[in-house]
Motif scaffolding. Sequence first.
Motif, PDB file in Angstrom:
ATOM      1  N   PHE A  75       0.839  -1.192   0.000  1.00 51.38           N
ATOM      2  CA  PHE A  75       0.000   0.000   0.000  1.00 51.38           C
ATOM      3  C   PHE A  75       0.873   1.241   0.000  1.00 51.38           C
ATOM      4  CE2 PHE A  75      -1.720   3.467   2.586  1.00 51.38           C
ATOM      5  CZ  PHE A  75      -2.816   3.802   1.823  1.00 51.38           C
ATOM      6  N   GLY A  76       0.392   2.292  -0.598  1.00 55.33           N
ATOM      7  CA  GLY A  76       1.016   3.600  -0.486  1.00 55.33           C
ATOM      8  C   GLY A  76       1.556   4.129  -1.786  1.00 55.33           C
ATOM      9  N   ALA A  77       1.121   5.329  -2.115  1.00 48.90           N
ATOM     10  CA  ALA A  77       1.619   5.998  -3.311  1.00 48.90           C
ATOM     11  C   ALA A  77       3.032   6.508  -3.063  1.00 48.90           C
ATOM     12  CB  ALA A  77       0.699   7.160  -3.676  1.00 48.90           C
ATOM     13  N   ALA A  78       3.852   6.464  -4.084  1.00 53.39           N
ATOM     14  CA  ALA A  78       5.193   7.038  -4.026  1.00 53.39           C
ATOM     15  C   ALA A  78       5.077   8.501  -4.432  1.00 53.39           C
ATOM     16  CB  ALA A  78       6.127   6.293  -4.963  1.00 53.39           C
ATOM     17  N   CYS A  79       5.561   9.402  -3.580  1.00 51.35           N
ATOM     18  CA  CYS A  79       5.406  10.835  -3.830  1.00 51.35           C
ATOM     19  C   CYS A  79       6.760  11.511  -3.923  1.00 51.35           C
ATOM     20  CB  CYS A  79       4.605  11.480  -2.702  1.00 51.35           C
ATOM     21  SG  CYS A  79       2.951  10.795  -2.502  1.00 51.35           S
ATOM     22  N   ARG A  80       6.830  12.504  -4.773  1.00 50.03           N
ATOM     23  CA  ARG A  80       8.027  13.345  -4.838  1.00 50.03           C
ATOM     24  C   ARG A  80       7.577  14.802  -4.809  1.00 50.03           C
ATOM     25  NH1 ARG A  80       7.484  12.043 -10.501  1.00 50.03           N
ATOM     26  NH2 ARG A  80       7.753  13.990 -11.634  1.00 50.03           N
TER      27      ARG A  80
END
Length: 116
Positions: free
Chosen positions: A41-46
Motif C-alpha cells: 500500500f502507499g503511493a510514491a510521492c516526490r
Amino acid sequence: MRLHRSPAPVTLAVALVLSLPYDAMPYARVADGGPPAQPLFGAACRTSVNGSHVVAYCHNPYVDIDRVRLHIECVRWWDIDTDSAPADTGPDMTVRLAGRCWKEVGPVWISHQNEH
C-alpha cells in the motif's frame, strides 16, 4: 619448508558444532500460520519547492486507493501553514498536489490514508 598440521583443531570444532543444542544452530525458519502478510500500500510521492511554491506528484502502483494530502509548514511565524485537500489516488494513477507560503517554505510532507 613444509608445515605439519594436526587435524585435532578441526576435529574439535566439528565436535563442538555437532554437540550444540538444535535451537542454538542457525537454520531457515518457515512461517507456520503466523499473522498474514500486509498487502502492499502507499503511493510514491516526490515534492519540489520553487521559491514559495510547492508541488507534489504521487503515483499509486497498488490496488488499494491511497488518499494523499500535502502539508506545508511556512518558516515565518505569521505565514499560515497549509494542508491541501485530500486527493484519492486510485490504482496506477498519478495526482498533482500544490500549495504555497507567502515567504519561505519550511518542512513539506505527504500524509497517506488507506481508503480500503
